[in-house]
Design a protein around this motif. Structure first.
Motif, mmCIF file in Angstrom:
data_model
loop_
_atom_site.group_PDB
_atom_site.id
_atom_site.type_symbol
_atom_site.label_atom_id
_atom_site.label_comp_id
_atom_site.label_asym_id
_atom_site.label_seq_id
_atom_site.Cartn_x
_atom_site.Cartn_y
_atom_site.Cartn_z
ATOM 1 N N GLU A 32 -6.852 -6.394 0.424
ATOM 2 C CA GLU A 32 -6.156 -5.123 -0.430
ATOM 3 C C GLU A 32 -6.161 -5.613 -1.965
ATOM 4 O OE1 GLU A 32 -2.340 -4.293 2.546
ATOM 5 O OE2 GLU A 32 -2.406 -6.147 1.666
ATOM 6 N N PHE A 60 -2.460 2.780 -3.378
ATOM 7 C CA PHE A 60 -0.888 2.635 -3.149
ATOM 8 C C PHE A 60 -0.014 2.202 -4.319
ATOM 9 C CE2 PHE A 60 -3.638 1.657 0.625
ATOM 10 C CZ PHE A 60 -2.819 1.944 1.584
ATOM 11 N N ASN A 89 4.156 2.299 2.610
ATOM 12 C CA ASN A 89 3.024 1.902 3.624
ATOM 13 C C ASN A 89 1.949 3.136 3.749
ATOM 14 O OD1 ASN A 89 4.728 -0.088 4.974
ATOM 15 N ND2 ASN A 89 5.818 1.112 5.831
ATOM 16 N N GLU A 90 2.056 4.011 3.076
ATOM 17 C CA GLU A 90 0.913 5.129 2.966
ATOM 18 C C GLU A 90 0.457 5.468 1.689
ATOM 19 O OE1 GLU A 90 1.972 8.907 4.923
ATOM 20 O OE2 GLU A 90 3.304 8.054 6.254
#
Length: 140
Positions: A47, A69, A78-79
């Motif tokens: 990430e 994100f 989370n999405e």
């Protein structure tokens, strides 16, 4: 006197052996340049935090798609936000399609034990990302 000479040669042989055993091949001292495929694997393995917005914006790269994100204080949703950008490899460049005909070619340069990646467009720095969970701050 003969015993002294024998001990001297044994010590000399031992010291020479130790010295030669500690020599390194100079090829091992210089890491090979990463291929674009290696760089994409590194991008896809983590990430990435956007420089200047490290606690609020994170990107991931998976199977040809770049996801974004948003978060607050290093807590990310989370999405991913709706809408992704597709990326491909062209030669030694990473091509990102920002949609509506906006395609940008980047040269990627990794540093700090592969925890910092800089995206260059026409030799101009365009974007810097930090690998989340790494010790990138020690390199700044």
């Amino acid at each position: 006197m003969k015993t002294f000479i024998n001990k001297f040669f044994i010590c000399l042989t031992l010291l020479t052996s130790i010295a030669l055993a500690n020599c390194n091949n100079t090829n091992e001292d210089f890491p090979l340049e990463l291929t674009i495929q290696d760089k994409v694997v590194l991008l896809e393995s983590g990430e990435w935090l956007l420089k200047g917005f490290e606690t609020n914006v994170m990107h991931t790269f998976k199977a040809g798609k770049k996801y974004t994100f948003y978060g607050s204080d290093n807590v990310f949703l989370n999405e991913a936000i709706p809408g992704t950008q597709e990326y491909t490899i062209s030669g030694e460049m990473l091509m990102i399609n920002y949609n509506f005909g906006n395609i940008t070619s980047y040269q990627l340069k990794f540093s700090c034990d592969n925890s910092i990646v800089k995206f260059y467009e026409d030799d101009n720095l365009n974007l810097t990302l930090y690998k989340r969970g790494s010790k990138y701050k020690s390199c700044l």
